[in-house]
Design an enzyme around this catalytic site. Structure first.
Site, mmCIF file in Angstrom:
data_model
loop_
_atom_site.group_PDB
_atom_site.id
_atom_site.type_symbol
_atom_site.label_atom_id
_atom_site.label_comp_id
_atom_site.label_asym_id
_atom_site.label_seq_id
_atom_site.Cartn_x
_atom_site.Cartn_y
_atom_site.Cartn_z
ATOM 1 N N ASP A 70 0.845 -1.198 0.000
ATOM 2 C CA ASP A 70 0.000 0.000 0.000
ATOM 3 C C ASP A 70 0.880 1.246 0.000
ATOM 4 O OD1 ASP A 70 0.533 1.025 2.751
ATOM 5 O OD2 ASP A 70 -0.414 -0.841 3.399
ATOM 6 N N HIS A 112 8.599 -5.383 -1.184
ATOM 7 C CA HIS A 112 7.701 -6.336 -1.862
ATOM 8 C C HIS A 112 6.914 -5.690 -3.005
ATOM 9 C CE1 HIS A 112 7.659 -9.327 1.780
ATOM 10 N NE2 HIS A 112 8.766 -9.380 1.080
ATOM 11 N N CYS A 130 1.014 -1.153 -21.946
ATOM 12 C CA CYS A 130 2.227 -0.549 -21.390
ATOM 13 C C CYS A 130 2.383 0.877 -21.920
ATOM 14 C CB CYS A 130 3.444 -1.383 -21.769
ATOM 15 S SG CYS A 130 5.003 -0.574 -21.364
ATOM 16 N N ASN A 141 4.494 -5.078 18.163
ATOM 17 C CA ASN A 141 3.518 -5.908 17.450
ATOM 18 C C ASN A 141 2.337 -6.173 18.378
ATOM 19 O OD1 ASN A 141 3.305 -7.106 14.811
ATOM 20 N ND2 ASN A 141 3.338 -9.113 15.777
ATOM 21 N N ALA A 145 -0.085 -0.779 16.901
ATOM 22 C CA ALA A 145 0.951 0.127 16.391
ATOM 23 C C ALA A 145 0.527 1.590 16.505
ATOM 24 C CB ALA A 145 1.250 -0.225 14.928
#
Ligand code: OAD
Length: 241
Positions: free
Chosen positions: A100, A115, A142, A208, A226
């Site tokens: 994101d 990623h 493209c 976490n 968080a």
């Protein structure tokens, strides 16, 4: 005994974030009862083989996730990390596993998407990577070579090499503090960053919702959302600058 991070004056920081940092913005994480990988098999939507077999299914998965970005906003954790980036005088690298755009929308600039990114496409005909908004679908053209049907989401799938590994490795070797936020520690190489940082002498902190799989590798582990933990920690750190 726990290390006292307040007594340390780090200069170089590397932060790793995962899906947990975007959870309070309303994005599903991957693992767990309501996770994305509960509703989809990784092999069906997140491998090059899946894309070759059924591009329509893979595009539909990522098109839906890209569309969702219009409905969400960065949360307090993204904003606090952007403030840290802005005010931190030493070296700083925010490595995110997230695809994101919430870190950049919050204002982070020293940022690396290991990623890939939902809002980028990658042409399998000419090799060009480019910004992409809206649906991609099977017929996508493209913008560089005009070929249609060979554009894929610029996402690192299972079996592919994450982006920026040399830069990340160098930053890990130079950092004094490594912080992992909102990641389960289930996916390598990201899950191994803590070991590289430790080996090179950095202190390590995890934040976490629950202890991650590699929690025992961290000097300090803070558990909670968080959106609460990160702003508190950034305030502590910037107070010492
Ligand atoms: P996971 O879904 O594996 O883990 C998310 C972690 O965030 C879990 O440990 C949760 O407990 C924690 N969490 C949930 N809500 C939180 C909150 N509000 N505050 C803090 N923590 C919270 O997601 P990742 O570790 O990011 O890769 O997954 C790593 C990679 O696996 C992803 O980048 C993706 C996936 O397969 C690819 O698609 C290549």
């Amino acid at each position: 005994m726990e290390a006292n991070l307040e007594s340390v004056a780090p200069s170089n920081i590397v932060i790793l974030t995962g899906a947990g940092v975007s959870a309070e913005s309303g994005l599903a994480t991957f693992r767990g009862p309501d996770g994305l990988w509960e509703g989809h098999r990784v092999e069906d939507v997140a491998t090059p083989q899946a894309f070759a077999r059924d591009p329509a299914l893979v595009h539909a998965f990522y098109d839906a996730r890209r569309a969702r970005l219009d409905e969400i906003e960065p949360n307090a954790a993204h904003r606090a990390l952007a403030q840290l980036d802005l005010h931190w005088p030493g070296e700083f690298l925010l490595v995110t596993q997230n695809v994101d755009d919430l870190h950049e929308r919050a204002g982070s600039t020293r940022l690396l998407h290991m990623h890939g990114e939902l809002q980028k496409g990658w042409c399998q005909s000419c090799g060009e990577r480019f910004a992409w908004a809206g649906l991609m679908g099977e017929g996508a053209k493209c913008p560089a070579c005009d070929d249609a049907g060979l554009v894929r989401p610029d996402i690192v799938w299972f079996g592919e090499m994450p982006y920026g590994m040399d830069r990340i490795d160098e930053a890990l070797q130079r950092c004094d503090l490594f912080v992992s936020i909102g990641t389960s520690g289930a996916v390598y190489p990201a899950a191994g960053f803590v070991q590289t940082a430790r080996y090179c002498g950095a202190r390590t902190l995890e934040m976490n919702l629950e202890p991650s799989l590699g929690s025992f590798l961290f000097d300090e582990s803070r558990t909670g959302p968080a959106g609460e933990l990160v702003p508190q920690w950034v305030e502590e750190l910037l107070a010492a600058v």
